[in-house]
Write a protein that holds these residues in place. Structure first.
Motif, PDB file in Angstrom:
ATOM      1  N   SER A  99      -7.695   9.653   5.764  1.00 29.95           N
ATOM      2  CA  SER A  99      -7.685   8.942   4.484  1.00 29.95           C
ATOM      3  C   SER A  99      -8.818   9.389   3.570  1.00 29.95           C
ATOM      4  CB  SER A  99      -7.776   7.431   4.727  1.00 29.95           C
ATOM      5  OG  SER A  99      -6.590   6.933   5.326  1.00 29.95           O
ATOM      6  N   ILE A 136      -8.298  11.202  -0.133  1.00 26.80           N
ATOM      7  CA  ILE A 136      -8.803  10.635  -1.385  1.00 26.80           C
ATOM      8  C   ILE A 136      -9.714  11.632  -2.087  1.00 26.80           C
ATOM      9  CG2 ILE A 136     -10.244   8.798  -2.369  1.00 26.80           C
ATOM     10  CD1 ILE A 136      -9.156   6.987  -0.098  1.00 26.80           C
ATOM     11  N   GLN A 184      -6.224   3.333   3.554  1.00 25.98           N
ATOM     12  CA  GLN A 184      -7.386   2.529   3.208  1.00 25.98           C
ATOM     13  C   GLN A 184      -7.663   2.595   1.712  1.00 25.98           C
ATOM     14  OE1 GLN A 184     -11.474   4.052   4.102  1.00 25.98           O
ATOM     15  NE2 GLN A 184     -10.415   5.524   5.414  1.00 25.98           N
ATOM     16  N   ASN A 185      -8.279   1.548   1.217  1.00 24.28           N
ATOM     17  CA  ASN A 185      -8.659   1.439  -0.190  1.00 24.28           C
ATOM     18  C   ASN A 185     -10.177   1.505  -0.262  1.00 24.28           C
ATOM     19  OD1 ASN A 185      -9.256   0.710  -2.814  1.00 24.28           O
ATOM     20  ND2 ASN A 185      -7.749  -0.935  -2.911  1.00 24.28           N
ATOM     21  N   THR A 186     -10.706   2.583  -0.802  1.00 23.08           N
ATOM     22  CA  THR A 186     -12.159   2.760  -0.866  1.00 23.08           C
ATOM     23  C   THR A 186     -12.784   2.082  -2.084  1.00 23.08           C
ATOM     24  OG1 THR A 186     -11.945   4.851  -2.080  1.00 23.08           O
ATOM     25  CG2 THR A 186     -11.999   4.965   0.340  1.00 23.08           C
ATOM     26  N   ARG A 187     -11.939   1.500  -2.946  1.00 25.33           N
ATOM     27  CA  ARG A 187     -12.415   0.820  -4.163  1.00 25.33           C
ATOM     28  C   ARG A 187     -13.079   1.782  -5.136  1.00 25.33           C
ATOM     29  NH1 ARG A 187      -9.399  -3.603  -3.131  1.00 25.33           N
ATOM     30  NH2 ARG A 187      -9.807  -4.372  -1.020  1.00 25.33           N
ATOM     31  N   CYS A 192     -10.189   5.934  -9.233  1.00 25.88           N
ATOM     32  CA  CYS A 192      -8.838   6.081  -8.679  1.00 25.88           C
ATOM     33  C   CYS A 192      -8.027   4.808  -8.872  1.00 25.88           C
ATOM     34  CB  CYS A 192      -8.891   6.399  -7.183  1.00 25.88           C
ATOM     35  SG  CYS A 192      -9.433   8.061  -6.791  1.00 25.88           S
ATOM     36  N   PHE A 233      -5.266   2.590  -6.835  1.00 23.80           N
ATOM     37  CA  PHE A 233      -4.725   2.360  -5.494  1.00 23.80           C
ATOM     38  C   PHE A 233      -3.532   1.410  -5.620  1.00 23.80           C
ATOM     39  CE2 PHE A 233      -8.999   3.747  -4.703  1.00 23.80           C
ATOM     40  CZ  PHE A 233      -8.953   4.430  -3.502  1.00 23.80           C
ATOM     41  N   PRO A 293      -0.572  -0.432  -3.700  1.00 20.48           N
ATOM     42  CA  PRO A 293       0.004  -0.754  -2.388  1.00 20.48           C
ATOM     43  C   PRO A 293       1.508  -0.523  -2.399  1.00 20.48           C
ATOM     44  CG  PRO A 293      -0.514  -2.760  -3.601  1.00 20.48           C
ATOM     45  CD  PRO A 293      -1.064  -1.628  -4.408  1.00 20.48           C
ATOM     46  N   TYR A 344      -1.459   2.870   0.704  1.00 19.15           N
ATOM     47  CA  TYR A 344      -1.622   2.972  -0.742  1.00 19.15           C
ATOM     48  C   TYR A 344      -1.206   4.339  -1.275  1.00 19.15           C
ATOM     49  CZ  TYR A 344      -4.691  -1.063   0.018  1.00 19.15           C
ATOM     50  OH  TYR A 344      -5.205  -2.289   0.399  1.00 19.15           O
ATOM     51  N   VAL A 357      -2.411   6.795  -4.063  1.00 15.75           N
ATOM     52  CA  VAL A 357      -3.680   6.981  -4.777  1.00 15.75           C
ATOM     53  C   VAL A 357      -3.556   8.134  -5.768  1.00 15.75           C
ATOM     54  CG1 VAL A 357      -6.173   7.327  -4.547  1.00 15.75           C
ATOM     55  CG2 VAL A 357      -4.884   6.269  -2.679  1.00 15.75           C
ATOM     56  N   TYR A 358      -3.981   7.892  -7.007  1.00 19.07           N
ATOM     57  CA  TYR A 358      -4.086   8.981  -7.975  1.00 19.07           C
ATOM     58  C   TYR A 358      -5.287   8.732  -8.870  1.00 19.07           C
ATOM     59  CZ  TYR A 358      -1.670   5.763 -11.205  1.00 19.07           C
ATOM     60  OH  TYR A 358      -1.319   4.681 -11.966  1.00 19.07           O
TER      61      TYR A 358
END
Length: 298
Positions: free
Chosen positions: A126, A130, A145-148, A152, A154, A156, A271, A273-274
């Motif tokens: 992950s 990212i 995972q969401n790294t906050r 980015c 995120f 779901p 998630y 992610v972009y």
């Protein structure tokens, strides 16, 4: 050297500016600059001289331009010759569970209605997936995972649950019809994933919630290969905490046993992610929407 770096460089030469190249490629100007800078660092040479007034291509830059154009043409011709149509490209990175257990069904369904889109997929954990979004080498990533990270988005799109996976032994068979908690397994040899894995992050959060520290575990092995962990469980090395989607195949063939965690409502989320700093191409936005609709029961 990535095709996206070559595309960015060729576009700057063709259009005479970083800003126009960014507009044509649906990228931000900083992303174009980063791609060109990466090429220069890898080739140890200056390709473009940029001032506030103009952009000048160096002699070495023109030498690379000729080769880059031919390389991009070869890639495009290969796609057209093998598929019979002009393809749109989507570069993506996916962590272990999405890459092995979600992406195959997504691409199979998407390809039935969108045969003009071609995918270049990279499997990484992950964290690395990212990072690939952040450095612009992929259009999007599917991760656990969401790294906050504030740069980015995120989104779901799918949920899974964590389970305890064990070998099939008389001891674990005797626990099947009982109400068990993780405390019943705490002294058993356990195999855990290395850092960077979304599953590892979720496992750490779960253990923290129930008051168990890493030192309380009887860690027998640490692995970054999910398939290696699953085979090790089958062969009796130890137990592990896995995503249910990754282990259900072995449960169906009666090679392992699965026990729910006592927090039955505990879920893990996957998630899309972009980057917020990137203008997504229409076919990339279309693919993202398709994924969300595909798992609309989320």
């Amino acid at each position: 050297m990535e095709f996206k770096q070559l595309e960015a460089f060729v576009a700057v030469v063709d259009y005479g500016s970083f800003s126009e190249a960014a507009r044509k490629l649906y990228l931000t100007q900083p992303t174009i600059s980063a791609h060109v800078r990466s090429l220069e660092e890898e080739l140890h040479t200056r390709l473009i001289l940029r001032t506030t007034k103009k952009t000048t291509i160096t002699t070495r830059g023109y030498q690379l331009y000729d080769s880059a154009v031919r390389m991009l043409e070869i890639r495009n011709n290969l796609l057209e010759n093998f598929t019979g149509v002009q393809k749109h490209m989507i570069d993506l990175s996916a962590s272990t569970i999405p890459s092995s257990y979600l992406l195959p069904e997504i691409l199979a369904a998407f390809g039935k209605t969108h045969p003009d889109i071609y995918f270049h997929s990279i499997q990484a954990d992950s964290a690395e997936s990212i990072n690939r979004v952040l450095d612009g080498t992929v259009d999007l990533a599917l991760v656990g995972q969401n790294t906050r990270d504030e740069t980015c988005v995120f989104l779901p799109f799918c949920q899974d649950k964590l389970v305890i996976a064990t070998p099939i032994t008389n001891h674990y068979l005797s626990l099947q019809n009982k109400t068990v908690t993780f405390e019943d397994f705490i002294k058993d040899p356990i195999i855990i994933r290395e850092k960077g894995s979304g599953t590892k992050k979720e496992m750490d959060l779960f253990l923290e919630r129930i008051g168990i520290t890493p030192s309380d575990l009887n860690v027998i092995a640490r692995m970054n290969d999910l398939e290696g962990i699953k085979k090790s469980i089958v062969n009796g090395l130890g137990i592990s905490i896995l995503s249910a989607r990754s282990a259900i195949d072995l449960q169906k063939t009666k090679q392992i046993l699965l026990f729910p965690l006592e927090e039955s409502a505990h879920k893990r989320t996957f998630y899309i992610v972009y980057s917020k700093n990137r203008i997504l191409k229409p076919h990339v936005r279309q693919f993202i929407q398709f994924i969300q609709n595909f798992y609309r029961t989320f």
